[in-house]
Design a protein around this motif. Sequence first.
Motif, PDB file in Angstrom:
ATOM      1  N   HIS A 100       0.974  -1.203   0.052  1.00 38.25           N
ATOM      2  CA  HIS A 100      -0.053  -0.121   0.154  1.00 38.25           C
ATOM      3  C   HIS A 100       0.774   1.171  -0.094  1.00 38.25           C
ATOM      4  O   HIS A 100       1.928   1.404   0.715  1.00 38.25           O
ATOM      5  N   ALA A 101       0.247   2.413  -0.642  1.00 36.38           N
ATOM      6  CA  ALA A 101       1.153   3.614  -0.851  1.00 36.38           C
ATOM      7  C   ALA A 101       0.857   4.554   0.400  1.00 36.38           C
ATOM      8  O   ALA A 101       1.699   5.247   0.756  1.00 36.38           O
ATOM      9  N   LYS A 102      -0.354   4.282   0.913  1.00 34.99           N
ATOM     10  CA  LYS A 102      -0.892   5.207   1.835  1.00 34.99           C
ATOM     11  C   LYS A 102      -0.022   5.809   3.030  1.00 34.99           C
ATOM     12  O   LYS A 102       0.282   6.890   3.268  1.00 34.99           O
ATOM     13  N   PRO A 103       0.280   4.610   3.693  1.00 35.00           N
ATOM     14  CA  PRO A 103       1.261   4.987   4.908  1.00 35.00           C
ATOM     15  C   PRO A 103       2.721   5.489   4.597  1.00 35.00           C
ATOM     16  O   PRO A 103       3.069   6.447   5.085  1.00 35.00           O
ATOM     17  N   VAL A 104       3.120   5.262   3.569  1.00 33.03           N
ATOM     18  CA  VAL A 104       4.698   5.955   2.930  1.00 33.03           C
ATOM     19  C   VAL A 104       4.093   7.372   2.600  1.00 33.03           C
ATOM     20  O   VAL A 104       4.757   8.311   2.881  1.00 33.03           O
ATOM     21  N   GLU A 105       3.056   7.400   1.829  1.00 35.88           N
ATOM     22  CA  GLU A 105       2.736   8.885   1.380  1.00 35.88           C
ATOM     23  C   GLU A 105       2.236   9.749   2.502  1.00 35.88           C
ATOM     24  O   GLU A 105       3.055  11.014   2.607  1.00 35.88           O
ATOM     25  N   ASP A 106       1.699   9.319   3.603  1.00 40.78           N
ATOM     26  CA  ASP A 106       1.378  10.124   4.779  1.00 40.78           C
ATOM     27  C   ASP A 106       2.684  10.491   5.404  1.00 40.78           C
ATOM     28  O   ASP A 106       3.007  11.521   5.923  1.00 40.78           O
ATOM     29  N   TRP A 107       3.531   9.492   5.642  1.00 38.87           N
ATOM     30  CA  TRP A 107       4.907   9.633   6.151  1.00 38.87           C
ATOM     31  C   TRP A 107       5.777  10.644   5.512  1.00 38.87           C
ATOM     32  O   TRP A 107       6.448  11.455   6.217  1.00 38.87           O
ATOM     33  N   LEU A 108       5.744  10.513   4.289  1.00 37.17           N
ATOM     34  CA  LEU A 108       6.588  11.523   3.496  1.00 37.17           C
ATOM     35  C   LEU A 108       6.121  13.016   3.797  1.00 37.17           C
ATOM     36  O   LEU A 108       6.938  13.999   3.678  1.00 37.17           O
ATOM     37  N   GLN A 109       4.927  13.258   3.791  1.00 40.33           N
ATOM     38  CA  GLN A 109       4.251  14.457   4.218  1.00 40.33           C
ATOM     39  C   GLN A 109       4.483  14.923   5.755  1.00 40.33           C
ATOM     40  O   GLN A 109       5.007  15.901   5.779  1.00 40.33           O
ATOM     41  N   ARG A 116       2.764  17.047  -1.162  1.00 38.21           N
ATOM     42  CA  ARG A 116       2.115  16.089  -1.822  1.00 38.21           C
ATOM     43  C   ARG A 116       2.508  15.943  -3.477  1.00 38.21           C
ATOM     44  O   ARG A 116       2.660  14.748  -4.135  1.00 38.21           O
ATOM     45  N   ASN A 117       2.780  17.081  -4.054  1.00 33.04           N
ATOM     46  CA  ASN A 117       3.181  17.049  -5.388  1.00 33.04           C
ATOM     47  C   ASN A 117       4.431  16.971  -5.551  1.00 33.04           C
ATOM     48  O   ASN A 117       5.004  16.915  -6.968  1.00 33.04           O
ATOM     49  N   LYS A 118       5.355  16.769  -4.838  1.00 38.14           N
ATOM     50  CA  LYS A 118       6.803  16.599  -5.218  1.00 38.14           C
ATOM     51  C   LYS A 118       7.349  15.109  -5.086  1.00 38.14           C
ATOM     52  O   LYS A 118       8.361  14.708  -5.023  1.00 38.14           O
ATOM     53  N   PHE A 119       6.340  14.238  -4.894  1.00 33.20           N
ATOM     54  CA  PHE A 119       6.821  12.640  -4.805  1.00 33.20           C
ATOM     55  C   PHE A 119       5.707  11.815  -5.594  1.00 33.20           C
ATOM     56  O   PHE A 119       4.575  12.247  -5.573  1.00 33.20           O
ATOM     57  N   GLU A 120       6.085  10.878  -5.842  1.00 27.03           N
ATOM     58  CA  GLU A 120       5.049   9.603  -6.503  1.00 27.03           C
ATOM     59  C   GLU A 120       5.720   8.308  -5.731  1.00 27.03           C
ATOM     60  O   GLU A 120       6.794   7.980  -5.701  1.00 27.03           O
ATOM     61  N   VAL A 121       4.683   7.743  -5.156  1.00 28.58           N
ATOM     62  CA  VAL A 121       5.085   6.327  -4.286  1.00 28.58           C
ATOM     63  C   VAL A 121       4.450   5.298  -5.163  1.00 28.58           C
ATOM     64  O   VAL A 121       3.217   5.332  -5.369  1.00 28.58           O
ATOM     65  N   VAL A 122       5.405   4.476  -5.723  1.00 25.54           N
ATOM     66  CA  VAL A 122       4.843   3.236  -6.457  1.00 25.54           C
ATOM     67  C   VAL A 122       4.894   2.040  -5.609  1.00 25.54           C
ATOM     68  O   VAL A 122       5.982   1.530  -5.225  1.00 25.54           O
ATOM     69  N   PRO A 123       3.821   1.385  -4.970  1.00 27.32           N
ATOM     70  CA  PRO A 123       3.847   0.175  -4.203  1.00 27.32           C
ATOM     71  C   PRO A 123       3.550  -1.019  -5.158  1.00 27.32           C
ATOM     72  O   PRO A 123       2.633  -1.099  -5.905  1.00 27.32           O
ATOM     73  N   THR A 124       4.852  -1.713  -5.516  1.00 24.81           N
ATOM     74  CA  THR A 124       4.556  -2.954  -6.652  1.00 24.81           C
ATOM     75  C   THR A 124       3.904  -4.137  -5.921  1.00 24.81           C
ATOM     76  O   THR A 124       3.751  -5.051  -6.596  1.00 24.81           O
ATOM     77  N   GLY A 125       4.098  -4.338  -4.591  1.00 28.93           N
ATOM     78  CA  GLY A 125       3.444  -5.546  -3.854  1.00 28.93           C
ATOM     79  C   GLY A 125       4.756  -6.781  -3.889  1.00 28.93           C
ATOM     80  O   GLY A 125       4.097  -7.728  -3.356  1.00 28.93           O
ATOM     81  N   SER A 126       5.553  -6.474  -4.608  1.00 28.58           N
ATOM     82  CA  SER A 126       6.651  -7.715  -4.684  1.00 28.58           C
ATOM     83  C   SER A 126       7.984  -7.137  -5.100  1.00 28.58           C
ATOM     84  O   SER A 126       8.130  -6.167  -6.031  1.00 28.58           O
TER      85      SER A 126
END
Length: 198
Positions: A100-109, A116-126
């Motif tokens: 999941h991206a959400k916990p990482v996105e929240d943490w980065l902010q 929020r517009n300065k990063f993109e989190v790509v959760p690949t799941g593996s």
Amino acid sequence: MIDPQSVAFDFDGVVADTMRLFIKIARNVHRVKNLTYDGFTCYDLLECTDLDEATLTDIVDRIQDGRYTDPLEPIPGAANVLQRLGDQYGPVVLITARPHAKPVEDWLQQILRLDRNKFEVVPTGSFDNKTKALTLREISFFVEDRLETCYQVQDIGVVPVVFSQPWNNEPHPFKRVASWPELDSMIKWPDTLPEKER
Ligand SMILES: [Mg+2]
């Protein structure tokens, strides 16, 4: 030198000091008190610790879901470099094997204070899907702490940069950095170009 327009980052063990949180959760939730950071000498913790599988899975799930009360600290210096990359080159790409991206996105902010517009989190799941994500985004350099992933990354023509950790401290053919200041010094920032190339 690392091209700042074409670099992506792993999250756990590179940007976030995840294994120190792992130790805290093990201690506070599971009463496992014998873990040390330097004792994590391999990536598969079933191999290099005496944790049982259920405990390991529970701790990993808590981390991935954001279910913890101890802080997840940044790795020193990460915020400055990511901030600068985001400001100068648009969204910084973070590619994580997390589901999941959400916990990482929240943490980065919240913790790194990135917009929020300065990063993109790509959760690949593996781990295996990281190469696909790198190819899609035309990334040339990837900073990662898991050696096995570095080999996969190299196979698709991306240059892996190993972020030194106790679990990747074995001989390998890749560039290695010990810290964010060292990584910073390897990035080809515009103001580090010789006069005539500016
Ligand atoms: Mg990692």
